[in-house]
Design an enzyme around this catalytic site. Structure first.
Site, PDB file in Angstrom:
ATOM      1  N   HIS A  36     -26.937   5.336  -3.716  1.00 23.02           N
ATOM      2  CA  HIS A  36     -26.012   4.692  -2.621  1.00 23.02           C
ATOM      3  C   HIS A  36     -25.494   3.409  -3.045  1.00 23.02           C
ATOM      4  O   HIS A  36     -25.324   2.463  -2.141  1.00 23.02           O
ATOM      5  CB  HIS A  36     -26.991   4.602  -1.316  1.00 23.02           C
ATOM      6  N   ASP A  38     -22.682   3.550  -5.218  1.00 20.82           N
ATOM      7  CA  ASP A  38     -21.446   4.193  -5.758  1.00 20.82           C
ATOM      8  C   ASP A  38     -20.453   3.742  -4.682  1.00 20.82           C
ATOM      9  O   ASP A  38     -18.939   3.665  -5.182  1.00 20.82           O
ATOM     10  CB  ASP A  38     -21.435   5.579  -6.270  1.00 20.82           C
ATOM     11  N   SER A  69     -17.121  34.208  -6.502  1.00 17.79           N
ATOM     12  CA  SER A  69     -18.277  33.182  -7.042  1.00 17.79           C
ATOM     13  C   SER A  69     -19.397  34.476  -7.270  1.00 17.79           C
ATOM     14  O   SER A  69     -19.545  35.123  -6.293  1.00 17.79           O
ATOM     15  CB  SER A  69     -18.689  32.197  -6.106  1.00 17.79           C
ATOM     16  N   ALA A 125     -29.841  21.322  -3.512  1.00 20.64           N
ATOM     17  CA  ALA A 125     -31.088  20.739  -3.981  1.00 20.64           C
ATOM     18  C   ALA A 125     -30.834  19.234  -4.398  1.00 20.64           C
ATOM     19  O   ALA A 125     -31.758  18.505  -4.888  1.00 20.64           O
ATOM     20  CB  ALA A 125     -31.718  21.384  -5.504  1.00 20.64           C
ATOM     21  N   GLY A 126     -29.656  18.712  -4.126  1.00 23.74           N
ATOM     22  CA  GLY A 126     -29.346  17.296  -4.507  1.00 23.74           C
ATOM     23  C   GLY A 126     -29.263  17.175  -5.988  1.00 23.74           C
ATOM     24  O   GLY A 126     -28.994  16.116  -6.497  1.00 23.74           O
ATOM     25  N   LEU A 127     -28.780  18.309  -6.711  1.00 18.81           N
ATOM     26  CA  LEU A 127     -28.472  17.989  -8.105  1.00 18.81           C
ATOM     27  C   LEU A 127     -26.797  18.312  -8.604  1.00 18.81           C
ATOM     28  O   LEU A 127     -26.297  18.426  -9.505  1.00 18.81           O
ATOM     29  CB  LEU A 127     -29.269  19.135  -8.747  1.00 18.81           C
ATOM     30  N   SER A 129     -24.800  20.656  -7.380  1.00 18.61           N
ATOM     31  CA  SER A 129     -23.894  21.813  -7.579  1.00 18.61           C
ATOM     32  C   SER A 129     -22.559  21.904  -7.177  1.00 18.61           C
ATOM     33  O   SER A 129     -21.395  22.168  -8.118  1.00 18.61           O
ATOM     34  CB  SER A 129     -24.771  23.128  -7.056  1.00 18.61           C
ATOM     35  N   SER A 130     -22.153  21.198  -6.129  1.00 19.34           N
ATOM     36  CA  SER A 130     -21.052  20.930  -5.476  1.00 19.34           C
ATOM     37  C   SER A 130     -19.762  20.278  -6.800  1.00 19.34           C
ATOM     38  O   SER A 130     -18.833  20.777  -6.887  1.00 19.34           O
ATOM     39  CB  SER A 130     -20.747  20.474  -4.467  1.00 19.34           C
ATOM     40  N   ASP A 174     -21.324  11.529  -8.932  1.00 22.65           N
ATOM     41  CA  ASP A 174     -21.412  13.015  -9.383  1.00 22.65           C
ATOM     42  C   ASP A 174     -20.388  13.427  -9.929  1.00 22.65           C
ATOM     43  O   ASP A 174     -20.673  14.347 -11.221  1.00 22.65           O
ATOM     44  CB  ASP A 174     -21.564  13.962  -7.927  1.00 22.65           C
TER      45      ASP A 174
HETATM   46  C1  GLA Z   1     -24.539  11.865  -3.216  1.00 20.44           C
HETATM   47  C2  GLA Z   1     -23.105  11.410  -3.377  1.00 20.44           C
HETATM   48  C3  GLA Z   1     -22.731  10.275  -4.368  1.00 20.44           C
HETATM   49  C4  GLA Z   1     -23.966   9.198  -4.180  1.00 20.44           C
HETATM   50  C5  GLA Z   1     -25.288   9.625  -3.922  1.00 20.44           C
HETATM   51  C6  GLA Z   1     -26.264   8.562  -3.503  1.00 20.44           C
HETATM   52  O1  GLA Z   1     -25.013  12.415  -4.391  1.00 20.44           O
HETATM   53  O2  GLA Z   1     -22.232  12.523  -3.661  1.00 20.44           O
HETATM   54  O3  GLA Z   1     -21.534   9.898  -4.381  1.00 20.44           O
HETATM   55  O4  GLA Z   1     -23.425   8.193  -3.156  1.00 20.44           O
HETATM   56  O5  GLA Z   1     -25.268  10.618  -3.207  1.00 20.44           O
HETATM   57  O6  GLA Z   1     -26.403   7.707  -4.715  1.00 20.44           O
END
Ligand code: GLA
Length: 386
Positions: A36, A38, A69, A125-127, A129-130, A174
């Site tokens: 948080h 960026d 896809s 999963a917060g990795l 993928s998008s 990301d």
């Molecule tokens: C997500 C957002 C990123 C960043 C993180 C937190 O992954 O896509 O831009 O803000 O959360 O660090």
């Protein structure tokens, strides 16, 4: 399961009746530290995963974009590229088609195209993928269209797709790591200058591994909480008369301007300011070739700050961190946007099975679904694979 280029090429040929003109791959990411920050002009220290999205592509002469896809095999979406815009596409197709729109919106003409996507980055999963989808498509289409765009420009285009077409108000972390990742290295990202620097990260040599635990707590950035955190940071910077929270240093947390912030904005600000300092401290230690175990406490401090000051953790993330530390991890923290997603833990290789078992047991005791875990190392960023 790893995605094989030959399979993606065959599926493309079966679906569209001709071979692809090429295949491109872009990875998901783990952020070692710098969360948080960026969208506050700050610092982050991510690396690219071996998990990736593969995009097979071939140009079309008629200005249409078709996209399929392997993660949604029943659904083919066809749209005229000139008709794309905010609100015109939804669901998974918004990511690839959003990139086509963003390229055009940035003044880069793209022709028609057939796209097929396949990937093994865990979804939701917060990795990232998008971002992996966006960056694979951005690289594929820019190369197919003969556009001469550097990777930082491509990352900005991929981010615009995410912000304006998908509707998630993220920063550029990301997309930058997906496009700039380097095997064996972390990437120090300065989101103000948009400069990136490689930082060697060889844990094997030190008898260490980085474990990732996917808590399987659903993670959604389009929901309001991420945007609300972002607005809080902007309000705090405005209150302090600063361009961004990046401009506050740790010493200022003892000063009168900081004290004058409303309590909630004080907590949000303290997270961002201390997190930037932790990123730089981790980089300094690794550059000095210190034992990476010394960065463990900084990782844990980042988690506590995200839990108590930024308030983006959920019980699954906190339980995983606590269990990993209890079983001997040198440091552990949530990674990514929070509100679900993954935890990383820095662990002696020999202790990795014990740490995994401890997290699984803590999840059983808490009544959570079993977490998935894997060992990860920095992998290569987006590139053409065929
Ligand atoms: C997500 C957002 C990123 C960043 C993180 C937190 O992954 O896509 O831009 O803000 O959360 O660090």
């Amino acid at each position: 399961m790893a995605v094989r280029a030959s399979t993606v090429g065959d599926v493309f040929a079966g679906a569209y009746g001709r071979p692809p003109a090429g295949l491109w791959a872009a990875p998901g990411r783990v952020n070692l530290i710098g969360e948080h920050t960026d969208y506050n002009d700050g610092f982050a220290l991510p690396f690219a995963l071996a998990h990736r999205v593969v995009c097979a592509a071939a140009p079309r002469a008629d200005g249409q974009a078709r996209v399929r896809s392997q993660q949604a095999p029943e659904e083919e979406v066809t749209v005229g590229i000139a008709d794309l815009g905010p609100g015109t596409v939804s669901g998974w197709a918004a990511y690839p088609l959003g990139v086509l729109w963003a390229l055009q919106a940035a003044g880069h003409p793209v022709g028609g195209v057939d796209l097929l996507l396949d990937g093994d980055v865990p979804l939701g999963a917060g990795l990232s993928s998008s971002a992996a989808v966006e960056c694979a498509v951005a690289l594929a289409v820019s190369e197919l269209s003969g556009l001469d765009l550097d990777r930082t420009a491509l990352a900005g285009i991929a981010r615009r797709a995410e912000n304006d077409i998908v509707g998630a108000p993220t920063g550029v972390l990301d997309q930058m790591i997906s496009l700039h990742g380097r095997a064996g290295h972390l990437m120090l990202l300065d989101t103000r200058s948009m400069q990136v620097e490689s930082v060697p990260f060889d844990l094997d040599r030190r008898g260490l591994v980085l474990l990732v635990f996917d808590t399987r707590a659903p993670h959604r950035l389009v929901d309001g909480a991420y945007a609300e955190r972002r607005r809080a940071c902007e309000r705090a910077a405005a209150h302090l008369g600063l361009p961004a929270l990046r401009d506050l240093d740790v010493a200022a947390l003892d000063g009168p301007a900081f004290a004058s912030l409303p309590a909630e904005l004080r907590r949000r600000t303290r997270h961002v300011v201390t997190e930037n300092a932790r990123v730089l401290a981790v980089v300094a230690a690794l550059r000095a070739d210190a034992d990476p175990r010394v960065v463990g406490p900084l990782l844990t401090a980042s988690h506590l700050s995200l839990r108590d000051d930024f308030e983006v953790t959920v019980p699954e993330l906190d339980v995983a961190v606590e269990a990993a530390l209890g079983a001997g991890a040198h440091g552990a923290r949530m990674t990514g946007g929070g509100f679900g997603g993954c935890v990383i833990a820095l662990v002696d290789s020999a202790r990795a099975p014990d740490v995994s078992d401890a997290v699984a047991a803590a999840f059983r005791d808490s009544g959570f679904s079993a977490p998935r875990s894997f060992v990860t190392r920095p992998a290569v960023g987006a590139h053409r694979i065929a």
